[in-house]
Design a protein around this motif. Structure first.
Motif, PDB file in Angstrom:
ATOM      1  N   PHE A 160      21.117 -27.208  22.177  1.00 44.11           N
ATOM      2  CA  PHE A 160      21.151 -25.966  22.956  1.00 44.11           C
ATOM      3  C   PHE A 160      20.224 -24.941  22.309  1.00 44.11           C
ATOM      4  O   PHE A 160      20.306 -24.691  21.096  1.00 44.11           O
ATOM      5  CB  PHE A 160      22.573 -25.410  23.009  1.00 44.11           C
ATOM      6  N   LEU A 161      19.330 -24.346  23.109  1.00 43.96           N
ATOM      7  CA  LEU A 161      18.464 -23.277  22.626  1.00 43.96           C
ATOM      8  C   LEU A 161      19.117 -21.945  22.953  1.00 43.96           C
ATOM      9  O   LEU A 161      19.216 -21.550  24.121  1.00 43.96           O
ATOM     10  CB  LEU A 161      17.075 -23.358  23.274  1.00 43.96           C
ATOM     11  N   ALA A 162      19.597 -21.270  21.920  1.00 45.58           N
ATOM     12  CA  ALA A 162      20.238 -19.962  22.099  1.00 45.58           C
ATOM     13  C   ALA A 162      19.156 -18.890  22.035  1.00 45.58           C
ATOM     14  O   ALA A 162      18.726 -18.470  20.960  1.00 45.58           O
ATOM     15  CB  ALA A 162      21.278 -19.734  21.010  1.00 45.58           C
ATOM     16  N   THR A 163      18.665 -18.490  23.194  1.00 45.70           N
ATOM     17  CA  THR A 163      17.563 -17.535  23.254  1.00 45.70           C
ATOM     18  C   THR A 163      18.088 -16.106  23.115  1.00 45.70           C
ATOM     19  O   THR A 163      19.065 -15.722  23.758  1.00 45.70           O
ATOM     20  CB  THR A 163      16.793 -17.685  24.569  1.00 45.70           C
ATOM     21  N   LEU A 164      17.399 -15.330  22.290  1.00 44.21           N
ATOM     22  CA  LEU A 164      17.799 -13.958  22.003  1.00 44.21           C
ATOM     23  C   LEU A 164      16.752 -12.990  22.536  1.00 44.21           C
ATOM     24  O   LEU A 164      15.551 -13.231  22.395  1.00 44.21           O
ATOM     25  CB  LEU A 164      17.951 -13.747  20.488  1.00 44.21           C
TER      26      LEU A 164
END
Length: 620
Positions: free
Chosen positions: A507-511
């Motif tokens: 999962f890419l947790a984009t901020l």
């Protein structure tokens, strides 16, 4: 069109006035260039105001032989002593006319056991532009007794045959000579290469193979068939073992010297003995190193024959597009690699070139891949007119320096082998294998960190690509030097991931806003896909933790800007772990984030990260 006034002076080809295209501009200096380079490097952070060295030193690259490639070459770097084509030291060509009138020899390889299938492939290739045949025979190819069937309807007086029969080279040679006699081709007109290579066999198998029988065969052939070459000094075993260009050249020249000794002991003079040899070298997608390799090789061999008491002679060269650089994944990219390799070998002056089909790392080529391989030659020869100029790279300050440096490095390797007792002793002791292994270790580290990128495998992989299936290739004997492909480690991870019941996911947790995380999210996704892992990227979700829970994975990777990392990374990483994440990675340089377990950045060990990720996801 504006007419020129009668009073104006217009330079013509016959005019004594020299036309200077940059005459109206102030002359630039190297110091001005350095100032511009320094300005760019300061902006990029590569140097700061306190740096007092030469700025171009930050742009120098190094080969696996330690050769320094400068970012700029000028007339101050001119190299002399390269001579003329067809004359010693043969750097510019072994022939005075180069390949201008004929082009290089377009040589295709055939490695099937079935003689009829081989014959069909040969006839199709000859009709499509192939000019000579490289035929594997014996235990790992067409049975020797079936050579006639494999060459049925082939005009072997027009399409020369190069045999690759391993230990059965003498039996294969006799069968080929019988075929010539049956077709009433005069012995004086026969052109072929018998492919005896006991040193290459020793390198492949780890067992000693005597040179005397090959030398005795060559002594007989030199009398009976003056246009036939008996022996091949093959550099591919050293190249495929991971060796550098200088190591490949040094070992191959050393093999040539060992054959010269054996041939002269069998009664041949040095010049006749040299005429019995053909050299096989790898051509890679590094076009400039490939150009330099073939030019340097001729110079080295000219020196060897000269100091051996004969005339300095040109080297007969067979270039093969590198098997080590070919990939099984996204094999279509191999078309581009082999085109560059063929270009480099052609510009470097190779006499014969084999373009391996793009699917050669997978199995037997099909009709389509064979057609593309031969058409690669056609485009370069017929459309690009690449052979229309002798030594087109000659005079390039860069190429001439690279040729010079590579020749010196290869000569050092060659003399080291000779000082240790010669190539046979070096193979028997394992000393050469150890040096090749050291280079492979260095190369492996650069491959793992993607400093040596492999397009379609370690960079820009395609998880949706369709598997290419081909008939298996007959396994060759081993036990000696290893065979490597540069993509093998990444492809092994892809195989693991593809064999898993479901696609492994991270999962890419984009901020922050999209513009702030796009670059690092793309970087992370590209890295994970190189291991067959899908990167789930929801974009800019309102609730990152909820999206993570819904993703069905237990590994997350933070992607954002430096600002968002400073403001959010610690809290989001902690929340992700509380939501079930067993690992939280961060796309960026290592920093002080207590809940982040790893970092993804340019130069990181991608193989180590991917292996650990697959292990953690339970992918066997």
């Amino acid at each position: 069109m504006t007419e020129v006034a009668e009073t104006e002076s217009v330079p013509t080809p016959d005019s004594p006035e020299e036309l200077k295209l940059a005459a109206e501009f102030p002359e630039a200096s190297r110091e001005q260039w350095r100032e511009l380079v320094a300005g760019v490097l300061r902006k990029s952070g590569a140097i700061d105001e306190s740096f007092d060295g030469l700025p171009e030193s930050k742009l120098v690259t190094r080969t696996y032989d330690g050769l320094e490639i400068q970012p700029l070459y000028t007339a101050e770097d001119a190299v002399g002593g390269t001579g003329f084509p067809g004359l010693p030291p043969f750097v510019r060509s072994a022939r005075p006319e180069g390949a201008v009138t004929t082009g290089w020899d377009v040589r295709a390889r055939y490695a099937r056991r079935d003689a009829k299938a081989t014959n069909a492939a040969i006839l199709a290739d000859l009709e499509g532009g192939v000019s000579s045949i490289w035929l594997r025979a014996g235990a790992h190819g067409v049975p020797v007794a079936d050579l006639g069937d494999a060459l049925n309807e082939v005009y072997v007086d027009l399409a020369p045959v190069t045999l690759d029969a391993g230990d059965e080279y003498e039996a294969a040679a006799n069968e080929l000579f019988a075929l010539f006699a049956e077709r009433e081709i005069p012995a004086s007109a026969v052109t072929a290469t018998l492919g005896a290579d006991p040193i290459g066999s020793a390198a492949r198998t780890g067992s000693a193979h005597p040179l005397a029988p090959a030398a005795e065969l060559a002594a007989r052939v030199a009398v009976s068939h003056p246009k036939v070459r008996t022996i091949v000094a093959d550099g591919l075993p050293f190249h495929e073992a991971g060796g550098s260009d200088a190591q490949e050249l040094g070992a191959t020249i050393a093999a040539g010297v060992a054959y010269l000794r054996a041939l002269t002991e069998a009664g041949l003079d040095v010049d006749t003995a040299a005429g019995q040899l053909e050299f096989r070298l790898a051509a890679t997608a590094d076009q400039f190193l490939t150009i330099a390799k073939f030019r340097a090789a001729r110079r080295l061999w000219a020196r060897v024959t000269e100091v051996s008491g004969g005339k300095a002679s040109g080297m007969r060269q067979h270039a093969v597009t590198s098997p080590a650089m070919l990939t099984q994944r996204d094999p279509w990219v191999n078309m581009l690699r082999t085109t560059l390799a063929c270009f480099g070998a052609g510009v470097g002056g190779a006499d014969a070139i084999t373009v391996l089909p793009f699917d050669a790392a997978i199995g037997q080529p099909d009709a389509f891949s064979a057609r593309i391989a031969r058409n690669t030659h056609a485009v370069l020869l017929e459309e690009s007119k690449l052979a229309g100029v002798i030594d087109p790279a000659g005079g390039s300050w860069y190429v001439e320096n690279l040729t010079e440096d590579l020749a010196k490095a290869a000569w050092r390797e060659f003399t080291a082998i000779e000082a240790a007792g010669g190539i046979e002793a070096e193979l028997a002791s394992g000393a050469l294998a150890a040096r090749l292994a050291e280079t492979w270790e260095k190369r492996s580290k650069r491959l793992a960190t993607r400093r040596d990128p492999i397009t379609g495998v370690s960079e820009f992989p395609d998880l949706t690509e369709k598997t290419v299936v081909r008939d298996a290739v007959e396994e060759l004997p081993d036990g000696g030097l290893p065979r490597h492909r540069y993509a093998e480690a990444f492809e092994a991870l892809r195989d693991r991931a593809d064999a898993h019941p479901s696609r492994p996911r991270v999962f890419l947790a984009t901020l922050g806003p999209v513009a702030a995380h796009t670059a690092r999210a793309s970087f992370a996704a590209n890295l994970f896909q190189a291991g067959g892992i899908e990167a789930v990227n929801p974009g800019a979700p309102e609730d990152v933790i909820a999206e993570f829970r819904a993703s069905g994975t237990k590994i997350a990777c933070l992607c954002g800007s430096n600002t968002s990392y400073a403001e959010e990374a610690d809290s989001v990483a902690k929340a992700l772990k509380e939501a079930g994440a067993t690992s939280v990675l961060l796309a960026g340089k290592p920093g002080d984030h207590p809940d982040v377990t790893g970092y993804l950045y340019t130069g990181c060990d991608a193989l180590e990260i991917l292996t650990g990720t697959l292990n953690e996801l339970g992918v066997q």
